[in-house]
Design a protein around this motif. Structure first.
Motif, PDB file in Angstrom:
ATOM      1  N   GLY A  29      35.005   7.268  -0.452  1.00 30.22           N
ATOM      2  CA  GLY A  29      33.711   7.366   0.144  1.00 30.22           C
ATOM      3  C   GLY A  29      33.021   8.200  -0.334  1.00 30.22           C
ATOM      4  O   GLY A  29      33.254   9.324  -1.090  1.00 30.22           O
ATOM      5  N   VAL A  30      31.601   8.462  -0.280  1.00 27.08           N
ATOM      6  CA  VAL A  30      30.432   9.203  -0.575  1.00 27.08           C
ATOM      7  C   VAL A  30      30.805  10.421  -0.302  1.00 27.08           C
ATOM      8  O   VAL A  30      30.644  11.496  -1.123  1.00 27.08           O
ATOM      9  CB  VAL A  30      29.136   8.716  -0.108  1.00 27.08           C
ATOM     10  N   GLU A  31      31.125  11.002   1.130  1.00 26.86           N
ATOM     11  CA  GLU A  31      31.577  12.228   1.406  1.00 26.86           C
ATOM     12  C   GLU A  31      32.401  13.060   0.368  1.00 26.86           C
ATOM     13  O   GLU A  31      32.115  14.140   0.148  1.00 26.86           O
ATOM     14  CB  GLU A  31      31.981  12.119   2.665  1.00 26.86           C
ATOM     15  N   TYR A  32      33.366  12.412   0.062  1.00 26.62           N
ATOM     16  CA  TYR A  32      34.490  12.847  -0.881  1.00 26.62           C
ATOM     17  C   TYR A  32      33.972  13.200  -2.120  1.00 26.62           C
ATOM     18  O   TYR A  32      34.341  14.225  -2.811  1.00 26.62           O
ATOM     19  CB  TYR A  32      35.731  12.063  -0.964  1.00 26.62           C
ATOM     20  N   GLN A  33      33.309  11.914  -2.757  1.00 25.19           N
ATOM     21  CA  GLN A  33      32.810  11.965  -4.025  1.00 25.19           C
ATOM     22  C   GLN A  33      31.865  13.360  -4.458  1.00 25.19           C
ATOM     23  O   GLN A  33      31.775  13.863  -5.354  1.00 25.19           O
ATOM     24  CB  GLN A  33      32.132  10.908  -4.415  1.00 25.19           C
ATOM     25  N   GLN A  34      30.982  13.495  -3.322  1.00 28.94           N
ATOM     26  CA  GLN A  34      29.714  14.312  -3.596  1.00 28.94           C
ATOM     27  C   GLN A  34      30.400  15.792  -3.112  1.00 28.94           C
ATOM     28  O   GLN A  34      29.645  16.669  -3.137  1.00 28.94           O
ATOM     29  CB  GLN A  34      28.694  13.737  -3.092  1.00 28.94           C
ATOM     30  N   GLY A  35      31.542  15.949  -2.215  1.00 29.38           N
ATOM     31  CA  GLY A  35      31.806  16.895  -1.816  1.00 29.38           C
ATOM     32  C   GLY A  35      32.425  17.962  -2.606  1.00 29.38           C
ATOM     33  O   GLY A  35      32.624  17.734  -3.834  1.00 29.38           O
ATOM     34  N   GLU A  36      32.557  19.178  -2.100  1.00 27.42           N
ATOM     35  CA  GLU A  36      32.929  20.441  -3.068  1.00 27.42           C
ATOM     36  C   GLU A  36      34.556  20.175  -3.502  1.00 27.42           C
ATOM     37  O   GLU A  36      34.908  20.722  -4.167  1.00 27.42           O
ATOM     38  CB  GLU A  36      32.933  21.595  -2.091  1.00 27.42           C
ATOM     39  N   LEU A  37      35.229  19.341  -2.343  1.00 24.05           N
ATOM     40  CA  LEU A  37      36.766  19.404  -2.515  1.00 24.05           C
ATOM     41  C   LEU A  37      36.853  18.466  -3.860  1.00 24.05           C
ATOM     42  O   LEU A  37      37.668  18.773  -4.574  1.00 24.05           O
ATOM     43  CB  LEU A  37      37.209  18.549  -1.556  1.00 24.05           C
ATOM     44  N   PHE A  38      36.115  17.310  -4.030  1.00 24.71           N
ATOM     45  CA  PHE A  38      36.378  16.522  -5.339  1.00 24.71           C
ATOM     46  C   PHE A  38      36.070  17.505  -6.515  1.00 24.71           C
ATOM     47  O   PHE A  38      36.810  17.433  -7.305  1.00 24.71           O
ATOM     48  CB  PHE A  38      35.297  15.647  -5.276  1.00 24.71           C
ATOM     49  N   GLY A  39      35.291  18.390  -6.487  1.00 24.54           N
ATOM     50  CA  GLY A  39      34.844  19.305  -7.760  1.00 24.54           C
ATOM     51  C   GLY A  39      36.011  20.283  -8.027  1.00 24.54           C
ATOM     52  O   GLY A  39      36.312  20.284  -9.158  1.00 24.54           O
ATOM     53  N   TYR A  40      36.939  20.378  -6.751  1.00 20.52           N
ATOM     54  CA  TYR A  40      38.075  21.414  -6.953  1.00 20.52           C
ATOM     55  C   TYR A  40      39.254  20.504  -7.702  1.00 20.52           C
ATOM     56  O   TYR A  40      39.945  21.008  -8.620  1.00 20.52           O
ATOM     57  CB  TYR A  40      38.519  22.082  -5.772  1.00 20.52           C
ATOM     58  N   GLU A  41      39.128  19.449  -7.147  1.00 25.36           N
ATOM     59  CA  GLU A  41      40.172  18.544  -7.764  1.00 25.36           C
ATOM     60  C   GLU A  41      39.934  18.005  -9.248  1.00 25.36           C
ATOM     61  O   GLU A  41      40.724  18.303 -10.308  1.00 25.36           O
ATOM     62  CB  GLU A  41      40.258  16.998  -7.142  1.00 25.36           C
ATOM     63  N   VAL A  42      38.570  17.798  -9.645  1.00 24.91           N
ATOM     64  CA  VAL A  42      38.237  17.668 -11.092  1.00 24.91           C
ATOM     65  C   VAL A  42      38.545  18.805 -11.781  1.00 24.91           C
ATOM     66  O   VAL A  42      38.918  18.611 -13.082  1.00 24.91           O
ATOM     67  CB  VAL A  42      36.649  17.193 -10.895  1.00 24.91           C
ATOM     68  N   ARG A  43      38.396  19.822 -11.426  1.00 29.00           N
ATOM     69  CA  ARG A  43      38.557  21.231 -12.208  1.00 29.00           C
ATOM     70  C   ARG A  43      39.885  21.603 -12.583  1.00 29.00           C
ATOM     71  O   ARG A  43      40.110  21.703 -13.695  1.00 29.00           O
ATOM     72  CB  ARG A  43      37.956  22.441 -11.240  1.00 29.00           C
ATOM     73  N   GLU A  44      40.685  21.322 -11.616  1.00 24.11           N
ATOM     74  CA  GLU A  44      42.108  21.328 -11.809  1.00 24.11           C
ATOM     75  C   GLU A  44      42.413  20.347 -12.875  1.00 24.11           C
ATOM     76  O   GLU A  44      43.288  20.902 -13.925  1.00 24.11           O
ATOM     77  CB  GLU A  44      42.939  21.117 -10.413  1.00 24.11           C
TER      78      GLU A  44
END
Ligand SMILES: [Zn+2]
Length: 283
Positions: A29-44
């Motif tokens: 969903g868009v909420e997850y994709q654009q959310g901050e949490l997704f950013g943390y997953e991507v960074r890790e």
């Protein structure tokens, strides 16, 4: 303080990042994709993939910025396969250039980056087999087990403005982490696996010659190496009350590893507080 509660559920950090969600952000969903949490997953994920270094100059222990390999202005996507990490300087220097342009003078670096970018996501299941085994064992307790990622832990810890410590990281594991957290009244119990000692019966020097022998039995007079004891020493240099772990070495005296010192103590002064179980407990 409230009395200790029985364990009602378990939160386990199973993986560093969620490869499923990274590969198919659409399904979340868009909420997850654009959310901050997704950013943390991507960074890790990027930290792991690019070995915690600047992709272009190899700088370590410097703040790393998420960087598009093919810039967005030149049609590059936001997919993780088009992302890497660069130090501030390299990120600035590269600017809007295409990677082929930026690294035109360094063909070997260019080749390495392009190859590494295309490399498939590491199989998280294979990389964390110990954690998966632990997950199976935790489920056998019959308690509800929730799993989280390292990215989620970091996201929660940052969101709650908590300092980085092992126990506060543990508090932040998983989606059950509450919106607000009062940690001042908590006293965490830290359990560390220590094992049950070596099987080696004889120590050797660097040439392989025997230099020391372990006792034949780890148990003696009802005591065992690793037991936590209270020593009430009535006289001598170490007179006083000490608590610590014993190692059975020089019979009839044991080695006591008390908090402040290590010394030999006769078992007649000792009272067992807790038999060894392969774990160390601390609050
Ligand atoms: Zn750099």
């Amino acid at each position: 303080m409230s009395p200790p509660q029985p364990i009602a559920s378990i939160s386990q950090e199973l993986v560093r990042f969620d490869t499923q969600k990274l590969q198919n952000p659409e399904v979340n969903g868009v909420e997850y994709q654009q959310g901050e949490l997704f950013g943390y997953e991507v960074r890790e994920y990027l930290l792991e993939k690019w070995n915690r270094k600047c992709t272009y100059c190899g700088a370590e222990n410097t703040p790393l910025e998420v960087e598009h390999i093919v810039p967005k202005s030149k049609g590059g996507s936001d997919r993780v396969s088009n992302l890497t990490l660069a130090c501030h300087k390299c990120n600035q220097t590269k600017g809007n250039q295409d990677i082929r342009e930026f690294l035109s003078g360094k063909p070997s670096v260019l080749n390495r980056v392009l190859k590494q970018a295309k490399a498939p996501l590491k199989d998280a299941a294979a990389a964390n087999s110990t954690r998966w085994a632990l997950y199976q064992r935790l489920k056998e307790t019959g308690l509800p087990v929730e799993t989280g990622t390292g990215g989620t832990t970091k996201y929660n810890r940052t969101r709650l403005e908590l300092p980085k410590t092992h126990w506060l990281d543990a508090v932040c594991v998983g989606h059950s982490t509450p919106e607000n957290l009062i940690v001042k009244v908590l006293k965490p119990l830290q359990i560390t696996a220590k094992g049950h000692g070596k099987r080696q019966r004889c120590g050797t020097d660097k040439y392989g010659f025997p230099v020391r022998h372990a006792p034949n039995a780890k148990q003696f007079m009802g005591f065992q190496t690793g037991d936590i004891v209270k020593a009430s020493v009535t006289n001598g240099k170490y007179a006083g009350i000490h608590t610590g772990r014993i190692a059975i070495r020089y019979r009839p005296s044991f080695k006591l590893n008390a908090r402040s010192m290590k010394f030999d103590v006769h078992p007649k002064y000792l009272q067992t507080l807790q038999h060894t179980d392969g774990y160390e407990y601390a609050t």
